[in-house]
Design a protein around this motif. Structure first.
Motif, PDB file in Angstrom:
ATOM      1  N   ALA A   4      48.884  39.062  38.965  1.00 46.01           N
ATOM      2  CA  ALA A   4      48.439  37.675  38.811  1.00 46.01           C
ATOM      3  C   ALA A   4      46.925  37.625  38.917  1.00 46.01           C
ATOM      4  N   VAL A   5      46.269  36.847  38.053  1.00 43.94           N
ATOM      5  CA  VAL A   5      44.815  36.699  38.112  1.00 43.94           C
ATOM      6  C   VAL A   5      44.480  35.826  39.313  1.00 43.94           C
ATOM      7  N   ILE A  72      43.965  44.216  43.230  1.00 48.06           N
ATOM      8  CA  ILE A  72      44.164  44.280  44.678  1.00 48.06           C
ATOM      9  C   ILE A  72      45.632  44.566  44.942  1.00 48.06           C
ATOM     10  N   SER A  73      45.891  45.664  45.630  1.00 46.49           N
ATOM     11  CA  SER A  73      47.282  46.037  45.920  1.00 46.49           C
ATOM     12  C   SER A  73      47.539  46.212  47.415  1.00 46.49           C
ATOM     13  N   MET A  74      46.473  46.124  48.229  1.00 46.34           N
ATOM     14  CA  MET A  74      46.630  46.320  49.668  1.00 46.34           C
ATOM     15  C   MET A  74      45.619  45.458  50.412  1.00 46.34           C
ATOM     16  N   MET A  75      45.871  45.281  51.697  1.00 45.47           N
ATOM     17  CA  MET A  75      44.951  44.576  52.589  1.00 45.47           C
ATOM     18  C   MET A  75      44.962  45.298  53.926  1.00 45.47           C
ATOM     19  N   LEU A 162      44.780  40.366  40.417  1.00 46.22           N
ATOM     20  CA  LEU A 162      43.739  40.878  39.537  1.00 46.22           C
ATOM     21  C   LEU A 162      42.487  40.019  39.647  1.00 46.22           C
ATOM     22  N   ILE A 163      41.355  40.667  39.883  1.00 49.07           N
ATOM     23  CA  ILE A 163      40.056  39.990  39.882  1.00 49.07           C
ATOM     24  C   ILE A 163      39.384  40.321  38.557  1.00 49.07           C
ATOM     25  N   VAL A 168      34.551  36.209  38.374  1.00 43.68           N
ATOM     26  CA  VAL A 168      33.436  36.576  39.236  1.00 43.68           C
ATOM     27  C   VAL A 168      32.129  35.959  38.727  1.00 43.68           C
ATOM     28  N   GLN A 169      31.882  36.076  37.434  1.00 37.94           N
ATOM     29  CA  GLN A 169      30.653  35.519  36.856  1.00 37.94           C
ATOM     30  C   GLN A 169      30.575  34.011  37.073  1.00 37.94           C
ATOM     31  N   ALA A 170      31.685  33.310  36.883  1.00 35.98           N
ATOM     32  CA  ALA A 170      31.696  31.866  37.071  1.00 35.98           C
ATOM     33  C   ALA A 170      31.393  31.504  38.517  1.00 35.98           C
TER      34      ALA A 170
END
Length: 175
Positions: A4-5, A72-75, A162-163, A168-170
């Motif tokens: 997911a974004v 991102i798959s972990m924290m 998903l990043i 990010v630019q926005a």
């Protein structure tokens, strides 16, 4: 399953408060003149918490840049103490955080785009992604804990996030 974004937002003191402190020299920060007027002191910008039986230590982390899009798959979290990151290279970077407590779900994660003049201090137990430098190798001054007991929990997310570069630019204002 497709990642997911994730929405990326600019780092601001108020929206980050549930996760810790923003470290920056802004008008809202308590500051005053010292050293016969030669220095402006921005005072007490973060609650550094070394935890019981711990001591605060200062390190430098050198982070390799993350390529966008980044999944991102972990924290991880540090349950015994806070952990502060102050950029030394002046480059933007990302932080992904989730509230302290049980292992986070993707819906719990907030992603912030940080200017190279902003640091963060994660409160004890706050879930976060490891260092996410952008564009180039970047150095960070890190204040965290040394002491007895385990102080790093890692979890894999059930769903990945998903990043993306446009997000990010926005958040960085088109930078």
């Amino acid at each position: 399953m497709k990642a997911a974004v994730l929405t990326v937002q600019a780092l601001e003191r108020e929206s980050f408060a549930p996760f810790g402190d923003v470290i920056e020299t802004e008008a809202a920060a308590r500051h005053f003149s010292i050293n016969e007027g030669n220095t402006e002191r921005y005072h007490d910008l973060a609650r550094i918490d070394p935890g019981a039986e711990g001591r605060a230590i200062v390190s430098i982390f050198r982070g390799l840049p993350r390529a966008l899009p980044f999944e991102i798959s972990m924290m991880e979290r540090h349950p015994r103490a806070s952990q502060a990151f102050v950029p030394l290279s002046g480059r933007p970077y990302l932080v992904a955080v989730a509230p302290a407590g049980p292992a986070p779900r993707l819906e719990d994660i907030r992603v912030y785009a940080c200017r190279g003049s902003q640091g963060v201090n994660y409160a004890a137990g706050v879930w976060h992604h490891p260092l996410m430098a952008l564009d180039d190798v970047s150095d960070f001054l890190v204040i965290d804990r040394d002491g007895p007991g385990e102080n790093c929990d890692v979890v894999q997310l059930e769903r990945t996030g998903l990043i993306t570069k446009p997000e990010v630019q926005a958040a960085l204002g088109g930078a």
